[in-house]
Design a protein around this motif. Structure first.
Motif, short mmCIF file in Angstrom:
data_model
loop_
_atom_site.label_atom_id
_atom_site.label_comp_id
_atom_site.label_asym_id
_atom_site.label_seq_id
_atom_site.Cartn_x
_atom_site.Cartn_y
_atom_site.Cartn_z
N UNK A 142 0.82 -1.21 0.00
CA UNK A 142 0.00 0.00 0.00
C UNK A 142 0.85 1.26 0.00
N UNK A 143 2.04 1.17 -0.64
CA UNK A 143 2.92 2.33 -0.64
C UNK A 143 2.20 3.53 -1.24
N UNK A 144 2.36 4.66 -0.64
CA UNK A 144 1.68 5.86 -1.12
C UNK A 144 2.02 7.01 -0.22
N UNK A 145 1.16 8.00 -0.23
CA UNK A 145 1.42 9.20 0.54
C UNK A 145 0.12 9.76 1.07
N UNK A 146 0.21 10.44 2.20
CA UNK A 146 -0.93 11.16 2.74
C UNK A 146 -0.73 12.64 2.46
N UNK A 147 -1.85 13.35 2.35
CA UNK A 147 -1.81 14.78 2.01
C UNK A 147 -0.97 15.01 0.75
N UNK A 186 -4.20 22.51 -9.54
CA UNK A 186 -3.68 21.96 -8.28
C UNK A 186 -4.64 20.88 -7.79
N UNK A 187 -4.09 19.69 -7.55
CA UNK A 187 -4.89 18.57 -7.05
C UNK A 187 -4.29 18.10 -5.74
N UNK A 188 -5.09 18.04 -4.71
CA UNK A 188 -4.65 17.51 -3.42
C UNK A 188 -5.53 16.33 -3.04
N UNK A 189 -4.98 15.41 -2.27
CA UNK A 189 -5.73 14.22 -1.85
C UNK A 189 -5.31 13.82 -0.44
N UNK A 190 -6.28 13.30 0.30
CA UNK A 190 -5.99 12.83 1.66
C UNK A 190 -5.00 11.67 1.61
N UNK A 191 -5.21 10.74 0.68
CA UNK A 191 -4.27 9.63 0.47
C UNK A 191 -4.14 9.39 -1.03
N UNK A 192 -2.96 8.93 -1.44
CA UNK A 192 -2.71 8.60 -2.84
C UNK A 192 -1.72 7.45 -2.90
N UNK A 206 -2.57 6.41 -10.44
CA UNK A 206 -2.56 6.78 -9.04
C UNK A 206 -4.00 6.81 -8.53
N UNK A 207 -4.29 6.04 -7.50
CA UNK A 207 -5.60 6.04 -6.87
C UNK A 207 -5.57 6.97 -5.65
N UNK A 208 -6.57 7.81 -5.54
CA UNK A 208 -6.58 8.79 -4.45
C UNK A 208 -7.97 8.86 -3.82
N UNK A 209 -8.01 9.38 -2.59
CA UNK A 209 -9.26 9.54 -1.85
C UNK A 209 -9.35 10.95 -1.27
N UNK A 210 -10.58 11.42 -1.11
CA UNK A 210 -10.84 12.76 -0.57
C UNK A 210 -10.06 13.81 -1.36
N UNK A 211 -10.50 14.02 -2.60
CA UNK A 211 -9.76 14.86 -3.54
C UNK A 211 -10.35 16.26 -3.61
N UNK A 212 -9.45 17.23 -3.75
CA UNK A 212 -9.84 18.60 -4.05
C UNK A 212 -8.98 19.08 -5.21
N UNK A 229 -13.22 21.65 -7.51
CA UNK A 229 -13.92 20.37 -7.62
C UNK A 229 -13.50 19.48 -6.45
N UNK A 230 -14.47 18.88 -5.78
CA UNK A 230 -14.18 17.91 -4.72
C UNK A 230 -14.86 16.59 -5.05
N UNK A 231 -14.28 15.50 -4.58
CA UNK A 231 -14.88 14.17 -4.81
C UNK A 231 -14.40 13.21 -3.73
N UNK A 232 -15.12 12.10 -3.60
CA UNK A 232 -14.76 11.09 -2.60
C UNK A 232 -13.48 10.36 -2.97
N UNK A 233 -13.30 10.10 -4.26
CA UNK A 233 -12.12 9.37 -4.71
C UNK A 233 -11.85 9.71 -6.18
N UNK A 234 -10.79 9.13 -6.70
CA UNK A 234 -10.46 9.38 -8.10
C UNK A 234 -9.16 8.71 -8.47
N UNK A 235 -8.78 8.86 -9.72
CA UNK A 235 -7.51 8.31 -10.18
C UNK A 235 -6.90 9.22 -11.23
#
Length: 207
Positions: free
Chosen positions: A56-61, A75-81, A91-97, A110-116
């Motif tokens: 599950x290697x990835x990054x938070x924020x 600019x795209x930010x995500x809680x996890x990616x 790249x799969x991400x969650x809590x995206x802005x 734009x905000x969403x629950x998840x994305x790639x």
């Protein structure tokens, strides 16, 4: 009396020998017992955790920033990616802005629950509870928004609903594009557009 003193002296002498030996025996017993405790029993849990973290290697924020060919800033930010197990380029991400600062001055958030995001094709899909907010007064919700990252282009494959300066609206599809020559952005609603017009209140002018 001499016999008693003699017995007492012998007892003290023997105790000086027996007590240290007893103490030594107890200590060695403790060490022997401790050898039966396997400290590696906790290692499998740690190994599982490390293996899981490796998978599950990835990054938070996490954050991604870029500029389109027309000069619009993205600019795209995500809680996890984290990279997709099936496709490392995805790249799969969650809590995206996602924030788009357009050359015209308009800001689209734009905000969403998840994305790639596909790193090779430079496109992204925002999925689940997608909310689009523009500084021009549009607030739209949908379930999916597909966007390019190298040019200003975003569209919804499904229906949208929301409000804008004209009033409440619904449509089967929405497309946001930009004119690279003029820098102007165009927000277009198609496929069965329904608009409930809301008249703007007029200002009273004192004569």
């Amino acid at each position: 009396m001499a016999t008693t003193d003699n017995f007492y002296s012998r007892l003290v002498a023997w105790m000086k020998i027996i007590l240290p030996l007893t103490a030594l025996g107890l200590l060695s017993t403790l060490f022997l017992i401790s050898r039966h405790i396997d400290p590696t029993k906790s290692i499998p849990i740690a190994e599982i955790d490390l293996e899981q973290r490796a998978q599950d290697q990835g990054a938070t924020n996490a954050a991604f920033a870029g500029v389109t060919g027309g000069g619009d800033e993205v600019m795209i930010t995500a809680e996890t990616a984290r990279p997709s197990p099936e496709n490392p380029r995805l790249i799969n991400a969650e809590d995206i802005t996602a924030t788009m600062q357009l050359v015209s001055g308009t800001v689209v958030t734009v905000t969403s629950d998840r994305g790639n995001m596909d790193q090779s094709d430079l496109d992204a899909s925002l999925i689940g509870n997608v909310k689009i907010d523009t500084t021009t007064g549009y607030k739209v919700t949908t379930e999916r928004l597909d966007a390019r990252l190298d040019v200003l282009h975003a569209e919804t494959p499904g229906p949208v609903s929301g409000v804008g300066p004209p009033g409440d609206l619904t449509a089967g599809r929405m497309v946001l594009t930009g004119d690279e020559e003029t820098g102007q952005a165009h927000l277009v609603f198609t496929d069965g557009v329904k608009l409930v017009y809301t008249p703007q209140p007029s200002e009273d002018i004192d004569q």
